[in-house]
Write an enzyme that holds these catalytic residues in place. Structure first.
Site, PDB file in Angstrom:
ATOM      1  N   CYS A 120       0.837  -1.200   0.000  1.00 34.84           N
ATOM      2  CA  CYS A 120       0.000   0.000   0.000  1.00 34.84           C
ATOM      3  C   CYS A 120       0.874   1.253   0.000  1.00 34.84           C
ATOM      4  O   CYS A 120       0.630   2.204  -0.752  1.00 34.84           O
ATOM      5  CB  CYS A 120      -0.920  -0.020   1.215  1.00 34.84           C
ATOM      6  SG  CYS A 120      -2.136   1.316   1.263  1.00 34.84           S
ATOM      7  N   CYS A 121       1.920   1.251   0.844  1.00 30.22           N
ATOM      8  CA  CYS A 121       2.854   2.384   0.887  1.00 30.22           C
ATOM      9  C   CYS A 121       3.521   2.595  -0.470  1.00 30.22           C
ATOM     10  O   CYS A 121       3.738   3.734  -0.898  1.00 30.22           O
ATOM     11  CB  CYS A 121       3.921   2.155   1.952  1.00 30.22           C
ATOM     12  SG  CYS A 121       3.369   2.362   3.657  1.00 30.22           S
ATOM     13  N   CYS A 229       8.044   3.468   5.918  1.00 35.24           N
ATOM     14  CA  CYS A 229       7.216   3.241   4.737  1.00 35.24           C
ATOM     15  C   CYS A 229       8.058   2.971   3.505  1.00 35.24           C
ATOM     16  O   CYS A 229       7.554   2.490   2.495  1.00 35.24           O
ATOM     17  CB  CYS A 229       6.305   4.437   4.482  1.00 35.24           C
ATOM     18  SG  CYS A 229       7.192   5.969   4.130  1.00 35.24           S
TER      19      CYS A 229
END
Length: 245
Positions: A120-121, A229
């Site tokens: 997702c990051c 991240c």
């Protein structure tokens, strides 16, 4: 009690640190073009943007709008775009990539595994970052050594990758950051007054309690060692040749 009341206490060497930061930003602007400031709109980054504007440096600012930011962050973004002398660019993830990821993994995928959270990051942060930095000789971040053990040795100027990275607040304390905000009247994210020292995407950020680590509210369900991240993980991405310092 707000963040200024809680934290605005400068270190003994604040004036020297400020002078060093100003000199570094001037040096970056004159010797390493093109470059940009990466801003998450957190306390450190609003300080750097304020300095860029106060020094009248020709350094654009960019923000990654992940599509999952808090309303308070988006409100500050709009205020910053309105008031900043330096242009503020906004980069968003590829819409189709986010739609496909959510359709395949669900909107709460980040809680299911570190791999899915990092995926997702990648979609929401890393891919837009690569576009934001395309063609840049250098960039400026708000990294500080005090933020986490993973950042304890952050240098003022990181030459370990092809693209130079300036970290002008590397040796500032949290008290230094808030002293600057308080004494210069810098606009900041309202979430800081709600015990959010480190602010990212809404699903992955929570308030912290007294005594918790600075970044305890980021990806709090994960092991401490995994709490990045990827924006500041070392890589070997090629960059344009830069001008000598």
């Amino acid at each position: 009690m707000g963040a200024i009341d809680l934290h605005a206490r400068p270190s003994a060497g604040f004036d020297a640190k400020l002078a060093e930061t100003q000199a570094l930003l001037r040096r970056a602007a004159t010797g390493h073009s093109p470059l940009k400031q990466a801003s998450s709109l957190g306390a450190e980054d609003v300080v750097i943007t304020h300095l860029i504007n106060a020094l009248e440096l020709d350094i654009p600012v960019f923000v990654l709008d992940t599509g999952m930011l808090h309303p308070e962050t988006l409100q500050l973004l709009e205020r910053t775009r309105t008031t900043s002398r330096a242009p503020v660019e906004v980069y968003q993830p590829q819409a189709e990539a986010t739609v496909q990821f959510v359709a395949r993994e669900g909107k709460d995928a980040m809680y299911r595994s570190i791999e899915l959270r990092k995926a997702c990051c990648h979609i929401r942060k890393l891919e837009p970052l690569s576009r934001a930095l395309q063609g840049q000789s250098a960039w400026i971040t708000g990294l500080r050594r005090e933020q986490s053990s993973a950042r304890a040795e952050v240098p003022l100027v990181d030459t370990s990758e092809a693209r130079l990275k300036f970290n002008p607040l590397a040796d500032w304390t949290w008290g230094d950051v808030w002293h600057y905000i308080a004494t210069r009247g810098v606009d900041y994210n309202a979430l800081h007054d709600q015990f959010y020292p480190s602010i990212g995407c809404a699903p992955c950020t929570r308030a912290i309690s007294l005594g918790e680590d600075f970044r305890a509210g980021r990806w709090w369900w994960e092991d401490e060692a995994a709490k990045e991240c990827g924006l500041h993980v070392k890589n070997n991405e090629p960059a344009p040749e830069r001008n000598p310092a």
